[in-house]
Design a protein around this motif. Sequence first.
Motif, PDB file in Angstrom:
ATOM      1  N   LEU A 118       0.846  -1.192  -0.065  1.00  0.00           N
ATOM      2  CA  LEU A 118       0.078  -0.086  -0.020  1.00  0.00           C
ATOM      3  C   LEU A 118       0.764   1.486   0.007  1.00  0.00           C
ATOM      4  O   LEU A 118       1.855   1.426   0.961  1.00  0.00           O
ATOM      5  CB  LEU A 118      -0.899   0.059   1.663  1.00  0.00           C
ATOM      6  N   SER A 119       0.571   2.368  -0.926  1.00  0.00           N
ATOM      7  CA  SER A 119       0.995   3.481  -0.764  1.00  0.00           C
ATOM      8  C   SER A 119       0.748   3.969   0.187  1.00  0.00           C
ATOM      9  O   SER A 119      -0.446   4.606   0.184  1.00  0.00           O
ATOM     10  CB  SER A 119       1.245   4.417  -2.538  1.00  0.00           C
ATOM     11  N   PRO A 120       1.707   4.748   0.764  1.00  0.00           N
ATOM     12  CA  PRO A 120       1.185   5.878   1.771  1.00  0.00           C
ATOM     13  C   PRO A 120       0.274   6.865   1.129  1.00  0.00           C
ATOM     14  O   PRO A 120      -0.208   8.207   1.878  1.00  0.00           O
ATOM     15  CB  PRO A 120       2.895   6.238   3.059  1.00  0.00           C
ATOM     16  N   LYS A 121       0.673   7.091   0.081  1.00  0.00           N
ATOM     17  CA  LYS A 121       0.374   8.218  -0.132  1.00  0.00           C
ATOM     18  C   LYS A 121      -1.127   8.332  -1.005  1.00  0.00           C
ATOM     19  O   LYS A 121      -1.744   9.293  -1.504  1.00  0.00           O
ATOM     20  CB  LYS A 121       1.732   9.419  -1.931  1.00  0.00           C
ATOM     21  N   LYS A 122      -1.620   7.076  -1.378  1.00  0.00           N
ATOM     22  CA  LYS A 122      -3.048   6.791  -1.479  1.00  0.00           C
ATOM     23  C   LYS A 122      -3.807   7.212  -0.808  1.00  0.00           C
ATOM     24  O   LYS A 122      -4.001   7.202   0.138  1.00  0.00           O
ATOM     25  CB  LYS A 122      -2.709   5.491  -2.002  1.00  0.00           C
ATOM     26  N   LYS A 123      -4.731   8.068  -1.718  1.00  0.00           N
ATOM     27  CA  LYS A 123      -6.221   8.807  -0.511  1.00  0.00           C
ATOM     28  C   LYS A 123      -6.954   7.148   0.154  1.00  0.00           C
ATOM     29  O   LYS A 123      -6.630   6.411  -1.009  1.00  0.00           O
ATOM     30  CB  LYS A 123      -7.085   9.472  -1.788  1.00  0.00           C
ATOM     31  N   PHE A 124      -7.284   7.035   1.079  1.00  0.00           N
ATOM     32  CA  PHE A 124      -7.841   6.138   1.422  1.00  0.00           C
ATOM     33  C   PHE A 124      -9.077   5.907   0.686  1.00  0.00           C
ATOM     34  O   PHE A 124      -9.451   4.800   0.980  1.00  0.00           O
ATOM     35  CB  PHE A 124      -7.978   6.507   3.192  1.00  0.00           C
ATOM     36  N   LYS A 125     -10.465   6.529   0.033  1.00  0.00           N
ATOM     37  CA  LYS A 125     -11.457   6.716  -0.478  1.00  0.00           C
ATOM     38  C   LYS A 125     -11.158   5.639  -1.919  1.00  0.00           C
ATOM     39  O   LYS A 125     -11.846   5.376  -2.565  1.00  0.00           O
ATOM     40  CB  LYS A 125     -11.833   7.841  -0.724  1.00  0.00           C
ATOM     41  N   GLU A 126      -9.886   6.291  -2.436  1.00  0.00           N
ATOM     42  CA  GLU A 126      -9.119   5.232  -3.105  1.00  0.00           C
ATOM     43  C   GLU A 126      -8.841   4.104  -3.026  1.00  0.00           C
ATOM     44  O   GLU A 126      -8.919   3.180  -4.744  1.00  0.00           O
ATOM     45  CB  GLU A 126      -8.723   5.579  -4.146  1.00  0.00           C
ATOM     46  N   LEU A 127      -8.839   3.466  -2.130  1.00  0.00           N
ATOM     47  CA  LEU A 127      -9.088   2.073  -1.715  1.00  0.00           C
ATOM     48  C   LEU A 127      -9.755   1.335  -1.992  1.00  0.00           C
ATOM     49  O   LEU A 127     -11.175   1.425  -2.002  1.00  0.00           O
ATOM     50  CB  LEU A 127      -8.178   1.616  -0.558  1.00  0.00           C
ATOM     51  N   SER A 128      -9.926  -0.637  -2.627  1.00  0.00           N
ATOM     52  CA  SER A 128     -10.855  -0.848  -2.682  1.00  0.00           C
ATOM     53  C   SER A 128     -11.024  -1.655  -0.662  1.00  0.00           C
ATOM     54  O   SER A 128     -10.504  -1.333  -0.218  1.00  0.00           O
ATOM     55  CB  SER A 128      -9.569  -2.648  -2.723  1.00  0.00           C
ATOM     56  N   LYS A 129     -12.458  -2.840  -0.349  1.00  0.00           N
ATOM     57  CA  LYS A 129     -12.922  -3.172   0.933  1.00  0.00           C
ATOM     58  C   LYS A 129     -11.413  -3.410   1.392  1.00  0.00           C
ATOM     59  O   LYS A 129     -11.089  -2.894   2.686  1.00  0.00           O
ATOM     60  CB  LYS A 129     -13.849  -3.624   0.270  1.00  0.00           C
ATOM     61  N   GLY A 130     -11.185  -4.009   0.442  1.00  0.00           N
ATOM     62  CA  GLY A 130      -9.823  -5.013   1.553  1.00  0.00           C
ATOM     63  C   GLY A 130      -8.545  -4.754   1.622  1.00  0.00           C
ATOM     64  O   GLY A 130      -7.572  -4.357   2.578  1.00  0.00           O
ATOM     65  N   ALA A 131      -7.921  -3.540   0.929  1.00  0.00           N
ATOM     66  CA  ALA A 131      -7.002  -2.702   0.883  1.00  0.00           C
ATOM     67  C   ALA A 131      -6.819  -1.365   2.154  1.00  0.00           C
ATOM     68  O   ALA A 131      -6.249  -1.784   2.770  1.00  0.00           O
ATOM     69  CB  ALA A 131      -6.727  -1.976  -0.314  1.00  0.00           C
ATOM     70  N   LYS A 132      -8.540  -1.382   2.533  1.00  0.00           N
ATOM     71  CA  LYS A 132      -9.039  -0.405   3.722  1.00  0.00           C
ATOM     72  C   LYS A 132      -8.566  -1.176   4.564  1.00  0.00           C
ATOM     73  O   LYS A 132      -8.230  -0.397   5.662  1.00  0.00           O
ATOM     74  CB  LYS A 132     -10.239   0.613   3.009  1.00  0.00           C
ATOM     75  N   LEU A 133      -9.053  -1.993   5.055  1.00  0.00           N
ATOM     76  CA  LEU A 133      -8.979  -2.911   6.208  1.00  0.00           C
ATOM     77  C   LEU A 133      -7.279  -3.609   6.621  1.00  0.00           C
ATOM     78  O   LEU A 133      -6.923  -2.794   7.346  1.00  0.00           O
ATOM     79  CB  LEU A 133      -9.861  -4.498   5.654  1.00  0.00           C
ATOM     80  N   ILE A 149      -8.324  -5.871  18.549  1.00  0.00           N
ATOM     81  CA  ILE A 149      -9.676  -6.315  18.689  1.00  0.00           C
ATOM     82  C   ILE A 149     -10.524  -5.969  16.642  1.00  0.00           C
ATOM     83  O   ILE A 149     -10.396  -5.029  16.129  1.00  0.00           O
ATOM     84  CB  ILE A 149     -11.013  -5.238  19.128  1.00  0.00           C
ATOM     85  N   LEU A 150     -10.133  -7.009  15.831  1.00  0.00           N
ATOM     86  CA  LEU A 150     -10.634  -7.307  14.375  1.00  0.00           C
ATOM     87  C   LEU A 150     -12.468  -7.884  14.788  1.00  0.00           C
ATOM     88  O   LEU A 150     -12.410  -9.097  14.699  1.00  0.00           O
ATOM     89  CB  LEU A 150      -9.976  -8.185  13.908  1.00  0.00           C
ATOM     90  N   ASP A 151     -13.138  -7.485  13.494  1.00  0.00           N
ATOM     91  CA  ASP A 151     -14.153  -7.529  13.206  1.00  0.00           C
ATOM     92  C   ASP A 151     -13.908  -8.221  11.645  1.00  0.00           C
ATOM     93  O   ASP A 151     -14.379  -6.943  11.418  1.00  0.00           O
ATOM     94  CB  ASP A 151     -15.118  -6.490  13.642  1.00  0.00           C
ATOM     95  N   GLU A 152     -14.241  -9.241  11.479  1.00  0.00           N
ATOM     96  CA  GLU A 152     -14.231  -9.711   9.852  1.00  0.00           C
ATOM     97  C   GLU A 152     -13.649  -8.794   8.976  1.00  0.00           C
ATOM     98  O   GLU A 152     -13.797  -8.824   7.911  1.00  0.00           O
ATOM     99  CB  GLU A 152     -16.431  -9.455   9.504  1.00  0.00           C
ATOM    100  N   PRO A 153     -12.202  -8.828   8.897  1.00  0.00           N
ATOM    101  CA  PRO A 153     -11.313  -8.278   8.506  1.00  0.00           C
ATOM    102  C   PRO A 153     -11.267  -9.435   7.566  1.00  0.00           C
ATOM    103  O   PRO A 153     -11.196  -9.485   5.942  1.00  0.00           O
ATOM    104  CB  PRO A 153     -10.206  -8.762   9.611  1.00  0.00           C
ATOM    105  N   THR A 154     -10.768 -11.154   7.916  1.00  0.00           N
ATOM    106  CA  THR A 154     -10.634 -11.836   6.767  1.00  0.00           C
ATOM    107  C   THR A 154     -11.305 -12.032   5.410  1.00  0.00           C
ATOM    108  O   THR A 154     -10.965 -12.875   4.325  1.00  0.00           O
ATOM    109  CB  THR A 154     -10.428 -12.808   7.654  1.00  0.00           C
ATOM    110  N   ALA A 155     -12.735 -11.867   5.680  1.00  0.00           N
ATOM    111  CA  ALA A 155     -13.375 -11.788   4.658  1.00  0.00           C
ATOM    112  C   ALA A 155     -13.313 -11.701   3.584  1.00  0.00           C
ATOM    113  O   ALA A 155     -13.177 -11.405   2.023  1.00  0.00           O
ATOM    114  CB  ALA A 155     -14.827 -12.078   5.458  1.00  0.00           C
ATOM    115  N   ASN A 156     -12.566 -10.554   3.698  1.00  0.00           N
ATOM    116  CA  ASN A 156     -11.818  -8.787   2.608  1.00  0.00           C
ATOM    117  C   ASN A 156     -10.664  -9.069   2.135  1.00  0.00           C
ATOM    118  O   ASN A 156     -10.493  -8.923   1.007  1.00  0.00           O
ATOM    119  CB  ASN A 156     -12.636  -7.341   2.730  1.00  0.00           C
TER     120      ASN A 156
END
Length: 280
Positions: A118-133, A149-156
């Motif tokens: 993941l690039s630190p310069k990338k805007k958060f809104k431009e990421l996929s669901k999995g990349a956001k997680l 504390i992790l809520d359903e991250p692995t599904a993505n």
Amino acid sequence: MIVFSGIHKRLGGFTLKDATFEIPEGYICGLVGRNGAGKTTLLNLLLGLLQPDAGSLQVDGLEYDGNEKELRKLLGCVLVDELFEGRLSLAENAAYFGSYYEAYDDDLYRERLEQFRLSPKKKFKELSKGAKLKCQFAFALAIRPKYLILDEPTANFDPEFREAFWKILKEFIADGEHSVLLATHLTEDLDRMADYLLFLDGGELIFSGDMENFRDSYRIVSGEDYLIRNIPEKNVIGSEKGAYGTKALVTHRRSVPEELSSVAPSIEEFMYFYSVGRQK
């Protein structure tokens, strides 16, 4: 140690009832249950996003009343809800939210971003669901919490990253002083990796304990239907008759006939046959 003692929480028509359990240090704890079972409610209580109607909740002996700042230091979280600001870059988000955590390590955050591609310069809104997680996971690790504390991250997550994810969790708890609470529908992963299990159904905590105790306490038996019907009813949690015999989830007792095949259940099998039993 995380300790829930008689926690009740009512939300509309749903009630989490008498949740009582402990999660010691050094464990990966799986939190499972069908949709609406109360998993997210339990996690939100632990994170201080909800307050219990009754009972007490302690993390390392601290309750939220008067200790919220200290508890925030102990808990890192990854939730389905997006916690970061979409218009900011990953680096900008971390700089802003990291200022609230004394132990935040920006070098560690950037190291994890690089590891997760993941690039630190990338805007958060431009990421996929999995990349956001992945980004939120990197930040949760960078605040150096005691508990994740992790809520359903692995599904993505894709299968390749899921293996890396579990490796990181194992490293996280390796010193015996850290723990993970992970809510997930992917019970196959928990069968392999979890040390502890919480199973919720309809707001009730049905099982809490280590995986060794879980596997010792229950059996999946299969064989001719009349043999299964000979098992004392109090020991049968749920059963299903098929074309070639009957299978049942039973409490592990010597009363199971020797003629029946008997194996420890997977978490998925346990959940399925428990549900079957509740429907009868």
